[in-house]
Design a protein around this motif. Structure first.
Motif, mmCIF file in Angstrom:
data_model
loop_
_atom_site.group_PDB
_atom_site.id
_atom_site.type_symbol
_atom_site.label_atom_id
_atom_site.label_comp_id
_atom_site.label_asym_id
_atom_site.label_seq_id
_atom_site.Cartn_x
_atom_site.Cartn_y
_atom_site.Cartn_z
ATOM 1 N N ILE A 148 0.865 -1.179 0.000
ATOM 2 C CA ILE A 148 0.000 0.000 0.000
ATOM 3 C C ILE A 148 0.903 1.230 0.000
ATOM 4 O O ILE A 148 2.005 1.209 0.541
ATOM 5 N N LEU A 149 0.463 2.293 -0.633
ATOM 6 C CA LEU A 149 1.279 3.519 -0.639
ATOM 7 C C LEU A 149 0.590 4.699 0.044
ATOM 8 O O LEU A 149 1.218 5.729 0.284
ATOM 9 N N SER A 150 -0.709 4.572 0.316
ATOM 10 C CA SER A 150 -1.415 5.721 0.899
ATOM 11 C C SER A 150 -2.434 5.236 1.922
ATOM 12 O O SER A 150 -2.693 4.036 2.042
ATOM 13 N N GLY A 151 -3.031 6.184 2.612
ATOM 14 C CA GLY A 151 -4.065 5.835 3.586
ATOM 15 C C GLY A 151 -3.470 5.523 4.951
ATOM 16 O O GLY A 151 -2.267 5.706 5.188
ATOM 17 N N GLY A 152 -4.354 5.093 5.849
ATOM 18 C CA GLY A 152 -3.906 4.677 7.166
ATOM 19 C C GLY A 152 -3.704 5.810 8.155
ATOM 20 O O GLY A 152 -3.132 5.597 9.229
ATOM 21 N N ASN A 153 -4.176 6.996 7.811
ATOM 22 C CA ASN A 153 -3.993 8.108 8.755
ATOM 23 C C ASN A 153 -4.617 7.780 10.112
ATOM 24 O O ASN A 153 -5.685 7.182 10.187
ATOM 25 N N ASP A 154 -3.934 8.160 11.151
ATOM 26 C CA ASP A 154 -4.404 7.925 12.525
ATOM 27 C C ASP A 154 -4.589 6.456 12.871
ATOM 28 O O ASP A 154 -5.317 6.132 13.800
ATOM 29 N N SER A 155 -3.940 5.574 12.118
ATOM 30 C CA SER A 155 -4.105 4.142 12.414
ATOM 31 C C SER A 155 -2.961 3.577 13.253
ATOM 32 O O SER A 155 -3.012 2.445 13.696
ATOM 33 N N LEU A 156 -1.936 4.380 13.467
ATOM 34 C CA LEU A 156 -0.697 3.797 14.015
ATOM 35 C C LEU A 156 -0.850 3.253 15.428
ATOM 36 O O LEU A 156 -0.185 2.291 15.805
ATOM 37 N N ALA A 157 -1.712 3.851 16.213
ATOM 38 C CA ALA A 157 -1.882 3.371 17.585
ATOM 39 C C ALA A 157 -3.041 2.381 17.689
ATOM 40 O O ALA A 157 -3.411 1.972 18.781
ATOM 41 N N SER A 158 -3.586 2.004 16.538
ATOM 42 C CA SER A 158 -4.739 1.090 16.547
ATOM 43 C C SER A 158 -4.280 -0.365 16.494
ATOM 44 O O SER A 158 -3.086 -0.658 16.403
ATOM 45 N N HIS A 159 -5.239 -1.256 16.508
ATOM 46 C CA HIS A 159 -4.924 -2.673 16.421
ATOM 47 C C HIS A 159 -4.477 -3.050 15.015
ATOM 48 O O HIS A 159 -3.836 -4.071 14.806
ATOM 49 N N ASP A 160 -4.805 -2.199 14.049
ATOM 50 C CA ASP A 160 -4.483 -2.526 12.661
ATOM 51 C C ASP A 160 -3.779 -1.354 11.992
ATOM 52 O O ASP A 160 -4.313 -0.713 11.104
ATOM 53 N N THR A 177 11.622 -0.230 11.398
ATOM 54 C CA THR A 177 11.378 0.603 12.573
ATOM 55 C C THR A 177 10.282 -0.113 13.347
ATOM 56 O O THR A 177 9.463 -0.822 12.756
ATOM 57 N N ASP A 178 10.279 0.049 14.639
ATOM 58 C CA ASP A 178 9.459 -0.810 15.492
ATOM 59 C C ASP A 178 8.335 0.028 16.107
ATOM 60 O O ASP A 178 8.553 0.838 17.011
ATOM 61 N N LEU A 179 7.136 -0.196 15.609
ATOM 62 C CA LEU A 179 5.969 0.578 16.015
ATOM 63 C C LEU A 179 5.480 0.105 17.385
ATOM 64 O O LEU A 179 5.173 -1.062 17.572
ATOM 65 N N LEU A 180 5.405 1.039 18.314
ATOM 66 C CA LEU A 180 4.925 0.692 19.655
ATOM 67 C C LEU A 180 3.422 0.926 19.751
ATOM 68 O O LEU A 180 2.795 1.475 18.836
ATOM 69 N N GLU A 181 2.862 0.552 20.884
ATOM 70 C CA GLU A 181 1.409 0.615 21.032
ATOM 71 C C GLU A 181 0.868 2.047 20.948
ATOM 72 O O GLU A 181 -0.258 2.274 20.511
ATOM 73 N N ASN A 182 1.688 3.003 21.366
ATOM 74 C CA ASN A 182 1.234 4.390 21.369
ATOM 75 C C ASN A 182 1.397 5.072 20.013
ATOM 76 O O ASN A 182 1.216 6.275 19.892
ATOM 77 N N GLY A 183 1.763 4.309 18.999
ATOM 78 C CA GLY A 183 1.887 4.899 17.672
ATOM 79 C C GLY A 183 3.243 5.491 17.378
ATOM 80 O O GLY A 183 3.529 5.900 16.260
ATOM 81 N N LYS A 184 4.075 5.545 18.408
ATOM 82 C CA LYS A 184 5.439 6.022 18.167
ATOM 83 C C LYS A 184 6.312 4.840 17.718
ATOM 84 O O LYS A 184 5.991 3.694 17.995
#
Ligand code: HEC
Ligand code: HEC
Ligand SMILES: [Ca+2]
Ligand SMILES: [Ca+2]
Ligand SMILES: [Ca+2]
Ligand SMILES: [Ca+2]
Ligand SMILES: [Ca+2]
Ligand SMILES: [Ca+2]
Ligand SMILES: [Co+2]
Ligand SMILES: [Co+2]
Lengths: 205, 401, 401, 205
Positions: free
Chosen positions: A71-83, B258-265
């Motif tokens: 994937i090259l785009s999308g996923g905003n605000d997903s980093l702290a989610s389960h997916d 890079t290693d994504l942690l639970e808090n998104g960092k």
């Protein structure tokens, strides 16, 4: 009578000077500070047909990916989610990484075939798909590349395991009765059943 | 799960080839010398191969195949079975055309042929090479049934190469050079940024594994060896080294690795591979075929920080531990073989191993690791593996609490 | 002599694949993972193979092929390149039919399957394995032009196996048992008598080399490993061990592998391989391709009596010596790599190496050895080898006075 | 709570008893003291046609060897010469070695196919070719095998290198000016020219 000069740790004099021309053909890396940017330019609009022709088959018309290609785009605000979805826009810290990577490795199977102007145009288009560049008329170039910032840059930090995970250094790990009660099984790979069958492996000549 | 299940008696074979009979291979001559100028395993070992997990990737050119750890012993991996990780397939480099360019913040940019590199002073060292994504599929729970798949992105061979420091001394390092870019000649033109301190320490520009030239899939003719650090940095088909004053933040050190942690960092520049171990036998692909009695449990331990100091083994899912025997050479940043002998009474067991390295680091349990990292890291999963040994000798990859 | 002679500049290759150009292998994808489930060397290394000397024997089933020592480095031999010596060809043993019988002066005669052996306590150790006839063709003078032929009946891998003592303990050794007969399952049913003391010391019943199962030509599935002793005793395809009160005086310890002295008397039971060394680079098959300047001379040293303590190198045919660097692990009874760096002024040199082991044994010159043994011994030629390095970089096997 | 009995260095109980029948099929070794001799017999005369049929193609009608196959007879009094010939008669210490070896390994390519009587007869014939057995009517058997002695037995002695070659243990080998004058080349492998050509080696698939 020694026919040998003992080796003082001087130069070996092995290899020869690399010429600037030789280096130039291989020196394709680009850094966040702009080091290595080739001279060139291209607009989002110019990038779109190039992207559709050379990239979309794998990465999807909008960077959403086709099949299992990245994937090259999308996923905003997903980093702290389960997916978490780690796209250029949602995750990557630097735009220079994108132009460097496309330049060295894409299109997959035809690496290092884009002209510099194509490179800027396609990069601009991918940044547009990621809402980093907002207008189709924007012309990306070596001159203005430094102005492009990606939103997630500040969320990276250097390896700190030796402090944050200091608890894993422990002289005397527990040897007996380390947890209460019997261990119970909470999950089984067998249930998920995604392991290749031993009998279906590749053939050896 | 291995064919035939477990506790099945091993195949009885053909009595005509067993005593008191004289087997076929004793009656007649076999093939002579140089029938195989370059040897290969017995045809009876044809299941001992690298395997991949097809659904993992879109194409085999950017994919991984795994070392069959369950079918090996000792601490050396044979060259034919070292796991592969390519990003654009195997570059088939003609050694006559091979060139290595060393430039950037140096006094004198240099270009080397393969013959140049091979005539420099060199050393031979055994190091493990582990992909940072090894065990990555197991972050959220037991997923793949076999240590080949859960832990097979690691191998350990004896490398021969030139210390990178020798090349740097030859070119002359400028005082402001703090980072190096290593670049491959494959169609991914793989790049990673390497801190100068490591470059001057123990990095090798290697061209041999276990005595012979690198195999193509492992970077023939020249690759980087970055002892103890994640395999992605061990750039294969190495074509260029540039010295600079800052890291490049390229795709393989930002988007990936890079290693994504639970808090998104996300943690970056996580080079060192933490101490880790796995029981290779028994394991799902290598069940126990005797019903009970004397049993040797065996596995591998390694640490990117130095030597393995100790390995403990638990048969009850981590409640109680016993210290295993270490066997064979215990080298810095190399696979280390351990054994634990016990008299199996035929009961179900939950097998675990726990590595400790010479810095005092103790391999954490999966739950300890998830507590500090969450389950989104992909990389650097060095949690303690649990195998459930069933009464019939079968072994399963399980999660426990 | 190697094709292309020497001091010829190495082939220049194809400029289209050299900088500034982007080579073919960078432009397009290579083969993906598991295209080669079991790996092999680059096609560009196809000259690096075991070779035989056809006129030596009547048939390749009873013959020898030689390790290409000049094309390797470090101290580990890759499995595919270990020299072969067969007396009746390669036995292709089906592991399901494999049986090992242990009997004679024991409390309880036993029979083992391969699975039985593989589940016993085991160790992994690197040992050299040298045929007693290695360098045998050189007793009367320089004969073969290449260290592959003069010294290539030696290899060194990491063996995994069960100490023979473990098997003996299992069967119970009767007090009058003083000798063991080891017997192979090949069509020569190879036998050798082994003294009990060695059997209880460090002999392994081995089934792996460099981690994977033995290759067929090296005894798959099980061979004896008799550290430091002549390779003929390392019975391959081992099928039987009998304990007795006296040696068997079989063909391989009477007609063969006895050392005939000048007076017509013959030494027998000459098990230990004396300390020995050879310069592998440069050597006739591996000339020097640079005209002069910095040069690394490299080679291997080993001793059946223990560790290598020191290696000296002479450039003037033994008049003056300098001590070489030892590199890599220095194991008991294993190949040990040495290097000597010097600034070659382009003159003709007479290169020699001289090994010393930890017992104080110093490798003798050929003339010292001939003085005490004559030239009829065939076996145990551990004399110092001389290579003549010519101005053009070519190297010849010579005798000197 | 240990589910494991710690291993005292007791028996492993791995493997099973080998039956006498199993052992008998493989226990084919013969020693100088007669241990292992199978029951059987055969005369020189009976051995001759068997030898001619099954052995002579390689070893020659009189044990003189055909081509490069091993010689079986001759070479008397050659051992101290420049060209020693090590045959059964000239070199081997024990007749038991001969019968053992033929039994286990010959004929080459058809090992372990001789009957016991054939084995005695052929062995008798080879000993006859070597002048060890003098008459064609002699019948060799397990009963009289112990009477056969080979002439060279007494010329073998146990490894004595640690004493006879004690001079090779020397703490400080010479490091400089170890021999007078320059070294001179006295022989060259190149002149003998029997090294296989690098280009003519075996083919790799
Ligand atoms: C044939 C399929 C294919 C085509 C066409 C293709 N790519 Fe890719 N792309 C891939 C694969 C496969 C990867 C991952 C490679 C790897 O594993 O290192 C990738 C990775 C990427 C990435 C990095 C993704 C990440 O998250 O790290 C970017 C950016 C990218 N491609 C952009 C492009 C652009 C721009 C083009 C066209 C100029 C293009 N790709 C054409 C297959 C393709
Ligand atoms: C096809 C060829 C061939 C035939 C037929 C053959 N042999 Fe041999 N023989 C050999 C070879 C080859 C060797 C050496 C094998 C080795 O290298 O270990 C040998 C070795 C011997 C030796 C040991 C020689 C020595 O000096 O150590 C004896 C004795 C012998 N053979 C006897 C016999 C007898 C008796 C027969 C017939 C019953 C026989 N051979 C048939 C090829 C043959
Ligand atoms: Ca650059
Ligand atoms: Ca399934
Ligand atoms: Ca056959
Ligand atoms: Ca190609
Ligand atoms: Ca017997
Ligand atoms: Ca010739
Ligand atoms: Co990392
Ligand atoms: Co000997």
């Amino acid at each position: 009578a020694a026919q040998t000069a003992p080796i003082a740790q001087a130069k070996l004099n092995i290899g020869r000077s690399a010429t600037p021309e030789e280096i130039s053909g291989w020196d394709i890396d680009i850094r966040p500070d702009g080091h290595g940017l080739p001279i060139g330019k291209g607009t989002v609009k110019e990038g779109e047909p190039l992207y559709v022709e050379r990239c979309a088959a794998c990465h999807g018309e909008f960077g959403e990916s086709a099949g299992r290609w990245p994937i090259l785009s999308g996923g905003n605000d997903s980093l702290a989610s389960h997916d978490p979805i780690k796209s250029v826009g949602s995750y990557w810290p630097y735009a220079s990484t994108l132009i460097d990577y496309i330049r060295r490795a894409m299109p997959f199977g035809a690496a290092q075939t884009l002209t510099n102007d194509e490179l800027y145009a396609i990069t601009a288009y991918v940044l547009f798909l990621n809402d980093v560049i907002k207008t189709e008329d924007f012309e990306l170039s070596d001159k203005n590349f430094g102005t492009i910032k990606l939103p997630n840059e500040s969320n990276f930090f250097d390896d700190d395991r030796e402090t944050s995970e200091k608890a894993f250094w422990r002289k005397d790990p527990c040897m007996s009765n380390c947890a209460a009660g019997h261990a119970t099984v909470t999950g089984r790979a067998r249930v998920i059943d995604v392991t290749p069958e031993q009998s279906k492996g590749p053939k050896v000549e | 799960v291995a064919a035939g299940g477990a506790n099945a008696m091993p195949p009885q074979g053909n009595p005509a080839n067993q005593p008191p009979n004289v087997p076929d291979w004793t009656r007649s001559l076999g093939e002579g010398v140089v029938a195989r100028p370059y040897g290969k395993p017995s045809s009876y070992e044809s299941v001992v191969i690298r395997r991949d997990v097809e659904w993992l990737t879109a194409s085999r050119e950017s994919s991984v195949s795994f070392t069959p750890l369950h079918a090996l012993d000792g601490m050396i991996t044979p060259n034919g079975l070292c796991f592969e990780r390519h990003h654009a397939g195997i570059a088939e480099v003609d050694p006559a055309d091979y060139r290595l360019i060393l430039h950037g913040l140096v006094d004198k940019p240099l270009i080397f042929t393969l013959d140049d590199i091979k005539r420099m002073p060199r050393v031979s060292r055994a190091y493990f090479c582990e992909c940072a994504a090894n065990s990555g599929m197991e972050w959220r729970g037991a997923q793949l049934n076999g240590c080949q798949y859960t832990h097979g992105m690691v191998h350990c061979v004896m490398y021969t190469g030139v210390p990178l420091k020798t090349l740097l001394d030859e070119a002359g390092v400028k005082p402001n050079a703090k980072w190096l870019l290593l670049e491959g000649g494959d169609s991914a033109a793989m790049t990673r940024s390497l801190p100068m301190q490591k470059a001057l320490d123990d990095v090798l520009i290697a061209y041999r594994m276990n005595g012979e030239m690198l195999y193509p899939e492992n970077g023939y003719p020249v690759r980087a060896v970055i002892p103890g650090w994640e395999a992605n940095m061990w750039v294969k088909w190495l074509r260029r080294i540039e010295l600079g004053d800052q890291p490049w933040h390229h795709r393989e050190e930002t988007s990936k690795y890079t290693d994504l942690l639970e808090n998104g960092k996300a943690r970056r520049f996580t080079y060192v591979m933490d101490a880790k171990s796995v029981i290779t036998n028994p394991s799902p692909q290598a069940p126990i075929n005797h019903k009970s009695g004397f049993t040797v449990l065996s596995g591998l331990a390694w640490s990117g920080r130095g030597k393995i100091a100790r390995v403990d083994v638990s048969l009850d899912g981590g409640r109680n531990w016993q210290t295993a025997k270490l066997d064979g050479p215990i080298f810095d940043k190399a696979l280390t073989r351990f054994y634990y002998e016990f008299d199996w009474d035929g009961r179900e067991l939950l097998l675990q191993s726990r590595a400790m390295d010479e810095t005092g680091y103790v391999q954490p349990s999966k739950s300890e690791l998830r507590k500090v990292r969450g389950v989104n890291s992909i990389y650097h999963n060095n949690g303690i593996q649990t195998w459930q040994l069933h009464k019939n000798g079968e072994v399963e990859n399980v999660e426990i609490s």
